[in-house]
Structures are given as C-alpha cells and as structure tokens.
Design a protein around this motif. Sequence first.
Motif, short mmCIF file in Angstrom:
data_model
loop_
_atom_site.label_atom_id
_atom_site.label_comp_id
_atom_site.label_asym_id
_atom_site.label_seq_id
_atom_site.Cartn_x
_atom_site.Cartn_y
_atom_site.Cartn_z
N LEU A 197 -1.13 1.04 -0.18
CA LEU A 197 -0.91 0.06 0.89
C LEU A 197 -0.48 -1.28 0.27
N LEU A 198 -1.18 -1.69 -0.77
CA LEU A 198 -0.83 -2.95 -1.43
C LEU A 198 0.56 -2.88 -2.06
N LEU A 199 0.85 -1.76 -2.73
CA LEU A 199 2.15 -1.61 -3.38
C LEU A 199 3.29 -1.69 -2.38
N PHE A 200 3.22 -0.90 -1.31
CA PHE A 200 4.34 -0.83 -0.38
C PHE A 200 4.42 -2.07 0.52
N THR A 201 3.30 -2.67 0.86
CA THR A 201 3.35 -3.89 1.67
C THR A 201 4.08 -5.00 0.91
N PHE A 202 3.72 -5.18 -0.35
CA PHE A 202 4.37 -6.23 -1.15
C PHE A 202 5.82 -5.87 -1.44
N LEU A 203 6.06 -4.59 -1.78
CA LEU A 203 7.42 -4.17 -2.11
C LEU A 203 8.34 -4.28 -0.89
N THR A 204 7.87 -3.87 0.27
CA THR A 204 8.68 -3.97 1.49
C THR A 204 8.96 -5.43 1.83
N VAL A 244 5.56 -10.39 10.05
CA VAL A 244 5.51 -9.21 10.92
C VAL A 244 5.92 -7.96 10.16
N ILE A 245 6.94 -8.06 9.33
CA ILE A 245 7.40 -6.91 8.54
C ILE A 245 6.28 -6.43 7.62
N ALA A 246 5.61 -7.36 6.93
CA ALA A 246 4.52 -6.99 6.04
C ALA A 246 3.36 -6.37 6.81
N LEU A 247 3.01 -6.95 7.96
CA LEU A 247 1.90 -6.42 8.76
C LEU A 247 2.20 -5.03 9.30
N VAL A 248 3.43 -4.83 9.76
CA VAL A 248 3.81 -3.51 10.27
C VAL A 248 3.70 -2.45 9.18
N GLN A 249 4.18 -2.78 7.97
CA GLN A 249 4.09 -1.83 6.86
C GLN A 249 2.63 -1.51 6.54
N ALA A 250 1.79 -2.53 6.45
CA ALA A 250 0.38 -2.32 6.11
C ALA A 250 -0.35 -1.52 7.18
N LEU A 251 -0.12 -1.86 8.45
CA LEU A 251 -0.80 -1.16 9.53
C LEU A 251 -0.34 0.29 9.67
N LEU A 252 0.94 0.54 9.40
CA LEU A 252 1.44 1.91 9.42
C LEU A 252 0.69 2.77 8.40
N ILE A 253 0.51 2.24 7.19
CA ILE A 253 -0.19 3.01 6.16
C ILE A 253 -1.66 3.15 6.50
N MET A 254 -2.27 2.08 6.98
CA MET A 254 -3.70 2.12 7.29
C MET A 254 -4.00 3.11 8.42
N ILE A 255 -3.29 2.97 9.53
CA ILE A 255 -3.54 3.83 10.69
C ILE A 255 -3.09 5.26 10.40
N VAL A 277 -4.32 -11.44 5.09
CA VAL A 277 -4.13 -12.41 4.02
C VAL A 277 -3.17 -11.88 2.96
N PHE A 278 -3.21 -10.55 2.69
CA PHE A 278 -2.27 -10.01 1.71
C PHE A 278 -0.85 -9.99 2.28
N SER A 279 -0.71 -9.80 3.57
CA SER A 279 0.62 -9.88 4.19
C SER A 279 1.17 -11.30 4.10
N LEU A 280 0.30 -12.30 4.22
CA LEU A 280 0.73 -13.69 4.04
C LEU A 280 1.21 -13.92 2.61
N VAL A 281 0.52 -13.30 1.65
CA VAL A 281 0.95 -13.39 0.25
C VAL A 281 2.35 -12.81 0.10
N GLY A 282 2.54 -11.59 0.63
CA GLY A 282 3.84 -10.93 0.52
C GLY A 282 4.95 -11.68 1.23
N SER A 283 4.67 -12.19 2.43
CA SER A 283 5.72 -12.88 3.18
C SER A 283 6.06 -14.22 2.54
#
Length: 384
Positions: A197-204, A244-255, A277-283
């Motif tokens: 989740l961390l890898l793909f959220t940041f990479l996306t 929003v892009i980061a959150l969507v990626q993270a929530l897709l993996i989580m759910i 907070v990690f999505s804020l880091v990525g964005s």
Amino acid sequence: MKALAIAMVNLRRVFSDRTNIFFVIVAPFLMVFVLGQLFGGSQQLTLGVVSGSGPLSEQLVQALGSGKRIAVERVADESALRTAVERGRLRTGVIVPADYDARVRGGGQVELRYLTRQEDPGAAEIGTWIRSVVPQQAALLRAARFGQQEGSGTFEENLAKAARVDVGTVQVRVTTTGRSLFPEGFNPFGASAPPLLLLFTFLTSMTAAIGLVETRLLGVARRMYAAPVTARAIVAGEALGRLVIALVQALLIMIGSALIFGVDWGNLFAAGALILVFSLVGSGAAMLLGSAFKTPGAAISVAMVLGLGLGALGGSMVALESFSPTMQTIAHVTPHAWAYEAFAELVRNGGTIVDVLPQFGILSCYAAVLFALGVWRLRRVLTR
C-alpha cells in the motif's frame, strides 16, 4: 466548487489511461497475492522422497508426511530427485536406502541422505521437521529391537506395541519470551498488503505528477488562469487532485485486500489516519516533482527512481525487519519506514492510534513540510 472540479478532472485523467488502470488496480493485488504466497505461512512445503517398498520404509515416509504443511512426493530415483530440488520444483529431498527394512531388522545403522538448497527458507523449515521425525522413528525401532532381544516377541509385535504406548504423564509447555514478529495464525497476506500500500500510493502519486507537467506544457494552466478562476482555486484544485489520487490508490488496496485476501487492518480509525497523512506526504512530493520539470520524460524518470528507490529503502519491497541495524537507521530517513512500523503495530499486534503516535507525528511533519512546499512551488510555477 471550482477547486473540486479541477481535482475530479485530475482523477479522471489518471483512470482514462488503461495503462494506469492496470498499475493502480491490478498490479497491487497481484503483488499482494504473490508475496503473500511466497512469504506467508499457509503454503504447502513439498518434500521429495526416494525409498524402497518395505513396511518400515513406508512407516518412515508416512511419518515424514504427517506434518500439517508437509506434502510428500514420491520420486523414482536419486537423479530425478536431485534435479527437482536444484530446479526448485521440490523444496527438499530425502533418500531412504532400498535395503532400509533389512538393515533395520538386522540391527544395523541406516544413513538417510538429505538434499536441500541453503538459500531456501522453506527448505530450512522442512529440515527442522525431518530432524524431529527421524529420531522419533529411531526410538520406536530401538524399542522394538530391545524387546526382541529380551525375548518378549517378534520385531513387528514389539514395534506395534511401542507405537501404541501413550506417555500420558509427560506434559510439554511452550513459553514464548518477548513478542513474536508475526502472531500465531496471522494472515500471510497481512504481511505484504501494508508495505505494498505504501509503495503503490507513493509511486502512483509520483507518476501522476506528470499531469502537472502536461497541464503547463499544453497550455491548460494558462487557459484556466485566463478564465474566471482565481490562482488560489487552481492551486487548490491541483493540490486536492494529487491528494485524491493518492487516497483512491490507498483505499483501493486497503478495501480490496480486506475483501479478497481477508486482511485485517486493525483499528480502522488509526489506519485511516495513517493513510490520510501518508497520502499528504505523497501528494506534497508529487506537487514538488510536477512543478520542478518542464518535460514529461524527465519527470517520469525521476518519479520512478524516487517511487521505487524510497519504497525499497523504506521496507516496502523487502521486510524492514530483515535489514541490518545500520540499514534500519538509514531507512528511517524515508516516510515509508515510519509508516511501515505504524501499520505493523496495527495489523500484527492490534494497536491503536495511541500506540502509533510517534510514527504518526513524524509522518505529519513530513506531510506538513512537503505539502506546504509543494503548494508554494506549484503556485509560483502556475502564476508566473
């Protein structure tokens, strides 16, 4: 409302590319599945066996295959067994001599040959199992032979008696000191889902920053600025779009991992706060990247290097616990390592937001600095 509309345009732009659909939706779940199977605790471990057809040899083979995770596969000869182990089709191999029964009944010693690959962790586990089973079988054979020598019956009768003996007065109590890295019964997919989740959220987030470069390159930013849209609304929309892009990626993996693989993410409030907070880091990092380059080629190259490099250093590809103490210290330069530790506490140990406050605080600092710098830099680039 204008900022929200700009954000939704950015989200639609990501999913309008079919390549992005694969990397955002399909690839993460494939990785969770593969790593969960590779490093998880539920897969069968295959043991190849070459043996004769006698009853004692058969009894030994059945004992070797009695483990919950051990699957015994018969192999015709030593050459075929060696090839299968070398190629990884079988994890390990045991060669039982063809004259095993005769030598045991005659009171002789029998040597079992064991084939393995040293770099295979599954093979090491099978080796431990073999070293526990073989002495147990040897004890039964010694008891049967002793009874035969004392004249209390034939070898087969004494062996049957020894196998029926129930030592009911012996109790074994196992105590674990400290806290296990993975608790008993832990879902193996729960070990791979959080770091991925961390890898793909940041990479996306980083690769989606290409949209900011294209927005400027194609003149979209100038046209928006010429329209009745304030600079603040444009910057807010682009910043919200990255988030929003980061959150969507993270929530897709989580759910998705929870529904498909049964991953328990622990305390949902704490997990949701970490994802935000990690999505804020990525964005924030994405806005800095997107505003630093004028061409998509250079931006995508840096995005891949940073997305994969920081993920690998922070434990998103190889478990952070496998790093040396020095490398673990270096890994904490990245936000990934702090988020990895926080999710490990939630998913493996059932922690709450209180248990991950140190990691949450560090990630909040990363998010505040990167997001503030990203907004500042993006505003300068879009309005000059």
